[in-house]
Write a protein that holds these residues in place. Structure first.
Motif, mmCIF file in Angstrom:
data_model
loop_
_atom_site.group_PDB
_atom_site.id
_atom_site.type_symbol
_atom_site.label_atom_id
_atom_site.label_comp_id
_atom_site.label_asym_id
_atom_site.label_seq_id
_atom_site.Cartn_x
_atom_site.Cartn_y
_atom_site.Cartn_z
ATOM 1 N N THR A 59 0.957 -1.066 0.035
ATOM 2 C CA THR A 59 0.225 0.096 -0.048
ATOM 3 C C THR A 59 0.923 1.204 -0.086
ATOM 4 O O THR A 59 2.080 1.153 0.202
ATOM 5 C CB THR A 59 -1.049 0.003 1.050
ATOM 6 O OG1 THR A 59 -0.096 0.267 2.294
ATOM 7 C CG2 THR A 59 -1.632 -1.122 1.591
ATOM 8 N N PRO A 60 0.469 2.398 -0.340
ATOM 9 C CA PRO A 60 1.283 3.603 -0.269
ATOM 10 C C PRO A 60 2.098 3.851 0.849
ATOM 11 O O PRO A 60 3.144 4.176 0.992
ATOM 12 C CB PRO A 60 0.051 4.736 -0.644
ATOM 13 C CG PRO A 60 -0.864 4.124 -1.218
ATOM 14 C CD PRO A 60 -1.147 2.679 -0.785
ATOM 15 N N ILE A 61 1.430 3.534 2.094
ATOM 16 C CA ILE A 61 2.090 3.738 3.387
ATOM 17 C C ILE A 61 3.131 2.849 3.658
ATOM 18 O O ILE A 61 4.215 2.887 4.219
ATOM 19 C CB ILE A 61 1.204 3.910 4.577
ATOM 20 C CG1 ILE A 61 1.923 4.335 5.865
ATOM 21 C CG2 ILE A 61 0.630 2.778 4.979
ATOM 22 C CD1 ILE A 61 2.230 5.944 5.943
ATOM 23 N N GLN A 62 3.140 1.600 2.992
ATOM 24 C CA GLN A 62 3.841 0.606 3.158
ATOM 25 C C GLN A 62 5.100 0.810 2.204
ATOM 26 O O GLN A 62 6.369 0.899 2.806
ATOM 27 C CB GLN A 62 3.484 -0.612 2.949
ATOM 28 C CG GLN A 62 2.444 -1.537 4.020
ATOM 29 C CD GLN A 62 1.405 -2.444 3.458
ATOM 30 O OE1 GLN A 62 1.671 -2.758 2.179
ATOM 31 N NE2 GLN A 62 0.564 -2.989 4.410
ATOM 32 N N ALA A 63 4.916 1.296 1.075
ATOM 33 C CA ALA A 63 5.994 1.603 -0.004
ATOM 34 C C ALA A 63 6.629 2.667 0.767
ATOM 35 O O ALA A 63 7.979 2.861 0.500
ATOM 36 C CB ALA A 63 5.413 1.845 -1.378
ATOM 37 N N ALA A 64 6.086 3.640 1.488
ATOM 38 C CA ALA A 64 6.757 4.810 1.741
ATOM 39 C C ALA A 64 7.917 4.625 3.166
ATOM 40 O O ALA A 64 8.730 5.044 3.239
ATOM 41 C CB ALA A 64 5.885 6.023 1.996
ATOM 42 N N VAL A 65 7.003 3.829 4.009
ATOM 43 C CA VAL A 65 7.715 3.523 5.431
ATOM 44 C C VAL A 65 8.824 2.369 5.207
ATOM 45 O O VAL A 65 10.044 2.782 5.765
ATOM 46 C CB VAL A 65 6.799 3.380 6.295
ATOM 47 C CG1 VAL A 65 7.140 2.595 7.617
ATOM 48 C CG2 VAL A 65 5.765 4.500 6.668
ATOM 49 N N ILE A 66 8.372 1.353 4.622
ATOM 50 C CA ILE A 66 9.289 0.192 4.835
ATOM 51 C C ILE A 66 10.953 0.608 4.602
ATOM 52 O O ILE A 66 11.730 0.148 5.363
ATOM 53 C CB ILE A 66 8.998 -1.056 3.964
ATOM 54 C CG1 ILE A 66 7.623 -1.344 4.563
ATOM 55 C CG2 ILE A 66 9.836 -2.063 3.939
ATOM 56 C CD1 ILE A 66 6.789 -2.361 4.081
ATOM 57 N N PRO A 67 11.416 0.953 3.380
ATOM 58 C CA PRO A 67 12.700 1.404 3.188
ATOM 59 C C PRO A 67 13.411 2.025 4.198
ATOM 60 O O PRO A 67 14.453 1.673 4.531
ATOM 61 C CB PRO A 67 12.716 2.020 1.861
ATOM 62 C CG PRO A 67 11.295 1.852 1.264
ATOM 63 C CD PRO A 67 10.362 1.453 2.138
ATOM 64 N N ASP A 68 12.708 3.079 5.032
ATOM 65 C CA ASP A 68 13.442 3.860 5.742
ATOM 66 C C ASP A 68 13.446 3.093 7.093
ATOM 67 O O ASP A 68 14.263 3.224 7.857
ATOM 68 C CB ASP A 68 12.609 5.126 5.982
ATOM 69 C CG ASP A 68 13.018 6.354 5.086
ATOM 70 O OD1 ASP A 68 14.298 6.482 4.868
ATOM 71 O OD2 ASP A 68 12.095 6.980 4.678
ATOM 72 N N ALA A 69 12.123 2.409 7.470
ATOM 73 C CA ALA A 69 12.191 1.548 8.558
ATOM 74 C C ALA A 69 13.184 0.469 8.754
ATOM 75 O O ALA A 69 13.805 0.153 9.849
ATOM 76 C CB ALA A 69 10.880 0.965 8.669
ATOM 77 N N ILE A 70 13.551 0.169 7.586
ATOM 78 C CA ILE A 70 14.463 -1.192 7.490
ATOM 79 C C ILE A 70 15.797 -0.718 7.861
ATOM 80 O O ILE A 70 16.590 -1.290 8.583
ATOM 81 C CB ILE A 70 14.523 -1.901 6.381
ATOM 82 C CG1 ILE A 70 13.280 -2.860 5.927
ATOM 83 C CG2 ILE A 70 15.770 -2.763 6.003
ATOM 84 C CD1 ILE A 70 13.346 -3.248 4.780
ATOM 85 N N THR A 71 16.122 0.530 7.626
ATOM 86 C CA THR A 71 17.560 1.010 8.118
ATOM 87 C C THR A 71 17.572 1.588 9.424
ATOM 88 O O THR A 71 18.585 2.015 9.853
ATOM 89 C CB THR A 71 17.909 2.337 7.065
ATOM 90 O OG1 THR A 71 17.053 3.152 7.124
ATOM 91 C CG2 THR A 71 17.894 1.665 5.677
ATOM 92 N N GLY A 72 16.385 1.547 10.066
ATOM 93 C CA GLY A 72 16.565 1.928 11.625
ATOM 94 C C GLY A 72 16.359 3.573 11.760
ATOM 95 O O GLY A 72 16.794 4.120 12.434
ATOM 96 N N THR A 73 15.787 4.166 10.656
ATOM 97 C CA THR A 73 15.380 5.776 10.611
ATOM 98 C C THR A 73 14.159 5.676 11.559
ATOM 99 O O THR A 73 13.153 5.139 11.107
ATOM 100 C CB THR A 73 15.153 6.383 9.165
ATOM 101 O OG1 THR A 73 16.524 5.736 8.400
ATOM 102 C CG2 THR A 73 15.067 7.634 9.259
ATOM 103 N N ASP A 74 14.269 6.716 12.414
ATOM 104 C CA ASP A 74 13.103 7.004 13.319
ATOM 105 C C ASP A 74 12.214 7.617 12.451
ATOM 106 O O ASP A 74 12.707 8.665 11.474
ATOM 107 C CB ASP A 74 13.505 8.088 14.424
ATOM 108 C CG ASP A 74 14.067 7.482 15.625
ATOM 109 O OD1 ASP A 74 14.210 6.112 15.587
ATOM 110 O OD2 ASP A 74 14.169 7.956 16.664
ATOM 111 N N LEU A 75 10.949 7.620 12.669
ATOM 112 C CA LEU A 75 9.913 8.046 11.562
ATOM 113 C C LEU A 75 8.506 8.332 12.054
ATOM 114 O O LEU A 75 8.214 7.713 13.004
ATOM 115 C CB LEU A 75 9.862 7.348 10.401
ATOM 116 C CG LEU A 75 9.167 5.932 10.253
ATOM 117 C CD1 LEU A 75 7.819 5.787 10.210
ATOM 118 C CD2 LEU A 75 10.054 4.999 9.119
ATOM 119 N N ILE A 76 7.918 9.267 11.632
ATOM 120 C CA ILE A 76 6.353 9.545 11.897
ATOM 121 C C ILE A 76 5.636 9.423 10.949
ATOM 122 O O ILE A 76 5.855 9.876 9.681
ATOM 123 C CB ILE A 76 6.222 10.935 12.307
ATOM 124 C CG1 ILE A 76 7.150 11.455 13.583
ATOM 125 C CG2 ILE A 76 4.603 11.492 12.415
ATOM 126 C CD1 ILE A 76 7.043 12.786 13.946
#
Ligand code: AMP
Length: 422
Positions: A59-76
């Protein structure tokens, strides 16, 4: 990015190849992208489970979040409810937890129902090569079985704040090894009601950790507060401006004494599965009794009811055995029921953000729905705030047989137009 709609027929119980893969997780149509999960940086062991579940595109939020989240970037992450946020944080977490032992991830939810849905999704990774073991620590149920779950050495805890603190105080759960923190429905977790508990929880966590916050709305003061818990977070905002598209808003302005008649008239005339919000438990009980007498099929969910009654009410509404579910605010967030056609605000919520959250119970993903609100002159200021948040006025409507309250112009407006004024 080409928006597509995954209709849920390949996932969960509907998919003959993966019978029951998503049992316990309600399914509904969701917008997906034309990207692939492989391209997001997920490892084969995670991709195997994604394939078994039947998710074809993120989904759009998965496509946007997953790459950053995998690298350990904090995110909102800001996206409407029902847009696939659970997988957006669970997939990177299970990938990042590959080594180590003990509780390494903590997912905090404001309601027991959301926590149970997240736990059901995590369970899909237990029998995979990843062998992720999780425990669910929520209030309203016996604590004994939770001790048993904790003895199985879980990697992930999915919790509501009060019960987690209870375990921490008893020494049955330790947060000292947590590397991953998720606050789900974070704007709610950081408001006044939950804030003291969240502060106590965060004080138990290592400073060095990966933190992700998810919410459908994020008022600026709460966002400033949230950033105190994070390191240079990226902000991923996919929330629609105002409420989701596909919602028809209707406002019924009445005298205070006509509210009950108006609610019954609307429930008699507007068909389809309906979720009703009341502020007080007594109003929820009253409404249920009146509706039952009128031979409506109705269930109720509020904080005076035991967790097993709450789960049973939600289940029977979800399964379509009851057309109407009457709920106090506890149910406003995280109720993931497919195909709710009508939301009725018997009482308007306290904030425009809560209005949008409630509205988000209908028209989920690609569906459509109606949000009816009953207001009195006391709600004038909130109605204005909701209209500002939505970017358009709420259409005034009249319920059958109930006189509409006539809105008077303010004194200032009247003076401006008075012929006596120069
Ligand atoms: P959530 O916002 O996490 O509650 O997810 C909303 C619904 O979308 C659930 O029914 C999920 O099973 C479903 N879902 C989440 N991600 C996908 C996907 N990539 N493809 C198809 N369905 C999905």
């Amino acid at each position: 990015m080409i928006p597509r709609v995954a209709d849920g027929s390949r996932t969960g119980n509907g998919d003959p190849e993966t019978p029951g893969a998503l049992a316990g997780i309600p399914q509904h149509p969701v917008e997906t992208t034309d990207r692939d999960f492989v391209g997001l940086g997920l490892e084969p062991a995670v991709l195997e489970v994604v394939e078994r579940i039947g998710f074809e595109h993120p989904t759009p939020i998965q496509a946007a979040v997953i790459p950053d989240a995998i690298t350990g970037t904090d995110l909102i992450g800001l996206a409407e409810t029902g847009s696939g946020k659970t997988a957006a944080f669970v997939l990177p977490i299970v990938q990042r937890l590959r080594r180590g032992a003990g509780v390494r991830a903590l997912i905090v939810s404001p309601t027991r129902e959301i926590a149970l849905q997240t736990k059901a999704f995590l369970d899909l990774f237990r029998k995979s090569r990843l062998r992720v073991n999780s425990a669910c620590l929520i209030g309203g149920v016996k604590i004994g079985p939770q001790f048993d779950q904790l003895r199985t050495d879980p990697d992930v805890l999915v919790v509501t704040p009060g019960r987690l603190l209870d375990h921490v105080e008893r020494g049955t759960a330790s947060l000292a090894g947590v590397e991953e923190l998720v606050l789900d429905e974070a704007d709610h977790m950081l408001d006044l009601g939950f804030m003291p508990q969240i502060q106590r929880i965060v004080s138990q966590l290592p400073r060095q950790r990966h933190t992700m916050l998810f919410s459908a709305t994020m008022p600026p003061p709460i966002e400033r507060l949230a950033k105190r818990y994070m390191k240079d977070p990226v902000r991923i905002d996919l929330s629609p401006k105002g409420a989701a598209s596909g919602i028809e808003h209707r406002l019924y302005l009445v005298d205070e004494r006509d509210k009950k008649r108006c609610a019954v008239a609307l429930l008699d005339t507007v068909p389809g599965s309906t979720l009703v919000f009341t502020k007080r438990r007594s109003d929820a009980e009253w409404l249920c009794r009146v509706l039952e007498r009128g031979e409506h099929s109705v269930a109720r969910i509020h904080s005076d009811r035991s967790q097993s009654h709450r789960v049973a009410a939600l289940e029977s509404f979800r399964a379509g055995r009851h057309r109407i579910l009457v709920a106090t605010n506890i149910a406003a967030r995280g109720i993931d029921v497919q195909g709710i056609e009508h939301i009725l605000n018997y009482d308007l919520p306290d904030t425009p953000e809560d209005y949008i959250h409630r509205a988000g119970r209908t028209a989920r993903g690609a569906a459509e729905g109606v949000v009816s609100s009953i207001g009195t002159w006391l709600d004038k200021s909130l109605i204005r705030q909701v209209e500002t948040a939505l970017g358009h006025p709420l259409p005034r409507c009249e319920a059958e047989g109930v006189a509409a309250y006539r809105e008077l112009r303010s004194l200032k407006e009247r003076r401006k137009r008075s012929p006596l004024r120069r």
